[in-house]
Write an enzyme that holds these catalytic residues in place. Structure first.
Site, mmCIF file in Angstrom:
data_model
loop_
_atom_site.group_PDB
_atom_site.id
_atom_site.type_symbol
_atom_site.label_atom_id
_atom_site.label_comp_id
_atom_site.label_asym_id
_atom_site.label_seq_id
_atom_site.Cartn_x
_atom_site.Cartn_y
_atom_site.Cartn_z
ATOM 1 N N TYR A 157 0.849 -1.182 0.000
ATOM 2 C CA TYR A 157 0.000 0.000 0.000
ATOM 3 C C TYR A 157 0.885 1.233 0.000
ATOM 4 O O TYR A 157 1.797 1.349 0.823
ATOM 5 C CB TYR A 157 -0.925 0.016 1.231
ATOM 6 C CG TYR A 157 -1.870 1.192 1.198
ATOM 7 C CD1 TYR A 157 -2.905 1.240 0.274
ATOM 8 C CD2 TYR A 157 -1.712 2.268 2.062
ATOM 9 C CE1 TYR A 157 -3.759 2.326 0.213
ATOM 10 C CE2 TYR A 157 -2.566 3.367 2.015
ATOM 11 C CZ TYR A 157 -3.587 3.389 1.086
ATOM 12 O OH TYR A 157 -4.440 4.460 1.019
ATOM 13 N N ASP A 238 9.540 2.985 0.707
ATOM 14 C CA ASP A 238 8.386 3.652 1.309
ATOM 15 C C ASP A 238 8.418 3.413 2.819
ATOM 16 O O ASP A 238 8.086 2.331 3.300
ATOM 17 C CB ASP A 238 7.088 3.120 0.697
ATOM 18 C CG ASP A 238 5.867 3.882 1.212
ATOM 19 O OD1 ASP A 238 5.977 4.583 2.235
ATOM 20 O OD2 ASP A 238 4.797 3.754 0.598
ATOM 21 N N LYS A 265 2.948 10.063 8.163
ATOM 22 C CA LYS A 265 2.473 9.652 9.487
ATOM 23 C C LYS A 265 3.198 10.345 10.649
ATOM 24 O O LYS A 265 2.877 11.460 10.987
ATOM 25 C CB LYS A 265 2.601 8.127 9.624
ATOM 26 C CG LYS A 265 1.999 7.357 8.441
ATOM 27 C CD LYS A 265 0.689 6.742 8.729
ATOM 28 C CE LYS A 265 0.228 5.869 7.569
ATOM 29 N NZ LYS A 265 -1.172 5.553 7.575
HETATM 30 C C1 LIG Z 1 3.298 2.405 3.328
HETATM 31 C C2 LIG Z 1 2.389 3.550 3.042
HETATM 32 N N1 LIG Z 1 2.716 4.428 2.089
HETATM 33 C C3 LIG Z 1 1.947 5.492 1.816
HETATM 34 C C4 LIG Z 1 0.785 5.720 2.504
HETATM 35 C C5 LIG Z 1 -0.063 6.896 2.157
HETATM 36 O O1 LIG Z 1 -0.004 7.857 3.149
HETATM 37 P P1 LIG Z 1 -1.208 8.906 3.308
HETATM 38 O O2 LIG Z 1 -2.384 8.121 3.796
HETATM 39 O O3 LIG Z 1 -0.692 9.909 4.275
HETATM 40 O O4 LIG Z 1 -1.439 9.480 1.941
HETATM 41 C C6 LIG Z 1 0.406 4.852 3.520
HETATM 42 C C7 LIG Z 1 -0.832 5.086 4.288
HETATM 43 O O5 LIG Z 1 -1.270 4.308 5.098
HETATM 44 C C8 LIG Z 1 1.215 3.726 3.788
HETATM 45 O O6 LIG Z 1 0.869 2.831 4.728
#
Ligand SMILES: Cc1ncc(COP(=O)(O)O)c(C=O)c1O
Length: 421
Positions: A157, A238, A265
């Site tokens: 994700y 990521d 986050k």
């Molecule tokens: C691994 C990862 N990357 C990117 C995101 C996207 O972040 P945002 O929800 O702040 O757009 C998330 C969100 O949960 C995530 O878990």
């Protein structure tokens, strides 16, 4: 009624009886917000609980029920809710204004805090979300390499950016530019990277696939690093969730140096945030004094409220605190596995450090287990996961396990049982 149907009816009736106000609010929202929610992931049947307040590791719903919060807004509330130091920093900043459309000293402070912790980050830019950070990291990779395609991992994700989701509403041309390999399958990924090297800008990978809380297997990330380097393809790590796992992020645990990293986050102290950073030669494509500079913008990117909260939150997140909550995560994993085994429920418990995932063999059972945990005052991710916070100690781990055990007893007639795996 068969025992499973009985158990389902009892769990739902208890949920409905405790959360009447949430039910009423959800009915009201259904006519205004698609599915009754402002954010798709917050939906679960029969209706989501409306939380209204949080303090430390406890949250309170619209009916006044109090829960131990093991969701922590999907990992963003690393210190729990309304931590006094974060609140004080925010209060102080908000009283002096939050944005002037200029650079600020606070941006420099937070940028330095992250760069000092993560050596692969030579340059960094802020965004308003993790998803936006991913979008810009991919843009950086495309601008730098002159190639279009990216490779991501199945089940991962990365937020809402078109190039990293499978969803209706995407242009076919975008879908065609995104390749997918199974997570932890270095052989398949390597084959794709080799075959596509002339078109491939970057490989995007999470050190822990947070959707299932599956950690990278030994050698997967190092292997990806080696193969991408050899192929001249960029590696984007990521760390939107996994930055919590070590001062230097999960990349320091797995011993990799990515070309680019995305954050989100916890770096915003609970406020909307994201950041992307990495090699100076790649990131400098965003230098606005260059005639061919890549575009990066955002009215609220780097706003002073987010910066102030982020500086306070990261300051509190010392290596000792990280190690402490990672230890709590280890104890929670073994406690939850013990409870599942005792109940004879076939399940796997996954995760790393302060990230914990639960996978029931009977997957549909998770819906009922989730409602049952809510009924007993435990708030976890609906798919079965915990994001620990520094507001917790051993007592809260013990409470999580004992509440989980009670919820499991309610759910047992619904779940397939057998010998523990
Ligand atoms: C691994 C990862 N990357 C990117 C995101 C996207 O972040 P945002 O929800 O702040 O757009 C998330 C969100 O949960 C995530 O878990």
């Amino acid at each position: 009624m068969p025992p499973a149907a009985d158990a389902k009816a009892a769990i739902e009736a208890a949920y409905r009886a405790r959360t009447r106000r949430s039910d009423a609010l959800h009915r009201e929202a259904a006519g205004l917000l698609p599915g009754g929610v402002a954010r798709g992931i917050t939906h679960y049947a029969p209706y989501p609980t409306y939380m209204e307040e949080g303090c430390g590791c406890r949250v309170t719903d619209a009916d006044g029920n109090v829960y131990l919060d093991q969701l922590n807004n999907y990992g963003s509330m690393i210190h729990g809710h309304a931590h006094p130091a974060v609140v004080a920093a925010l209060r102080e900043q908000v009283g002096r204004g939050t944005d002037w459309g200029t650079p600020t000293q606070r941006q420099l402070v937070l940028a330095r805090m992250i760069a000092e912790r993560v050596p692969s980050v030579e340059r960094i830019r802020f965004t308003n979300s993790g998803g936006e950070a991913v979008m810009y990291a991919v843009r950086a990779a495309r601008a730098f390499t002159g190639r279009n395609r990216i490779l991501r991992m199945e089940g991962s994700y990365h937020g809402g950016y078109d190039s990293v989701v499978a969803s209706p509403g995407l242009a076919e041309s975008i879908v065609a530019e995104t390749l997918v390999a199974p997570y932890n399958d270095l052989e398949t990924a390597s084959r794709l990277i080799e075959a596509q090297r002339a078109q491939l800008a970057a490989v995007l990978v999470e050190p822990v696939s947070v959707r299932g809380m599956h950690a990278a297997e030994p050698g997967f990330l190092l292997g990806l690093r080696e193969v991408t380097r050899e192929a001249g393809v960029l590696l984007i790590c990521d760390e939107v969730v996994t930055f919590r796992l070590a001062a230097g992020g999960a990349q320091s645990i797995f011993g990799i140096t990515p070309d680019l990293t995305t954050f989100g986050k916890i770096i915003g102290g609970g406020l909307p945030v994201g950041a992307f950073g990495g090699r100076a030669d790649i990131m400098d494509r965003f230098d606005p004094t260059r005639p061919d500079s890549a575009q990066h913008s955002g009215t609220f990117a780097g706003n002073a409220a987010t910066m102030a909260a982020g500086i306070a939150a990261l300051g509190l997140l010392t290596p000792a605190e990280i190690a402490r909550i990672n230890g709590l995560g280890d104890r929670l994993r073994s406690g939850i596995k013990g409870a599942l085994d005792e109940a004879g429920v076939l399940a796997r418990v996954t995760g790393l450090g302060s990230l914990v995932g639960i996978h029931l063999a009977e997957r549909a059972g998770m819906h009922w287990l989730h409602l049952a945990t809510l009924n007993h005052g435990l708030f976890m991710r609906a798919e079965g996961a915990f994001f620990l916070s520094t507001a917790m100690r051993d007592d809260e781990v013990a409470e999580t396990v004992s509440t989980f055990r009670v919820a499991l007893a309610d759910t047992k007639p619904i779940l397939h049982t057998g010998s523990p795996s």
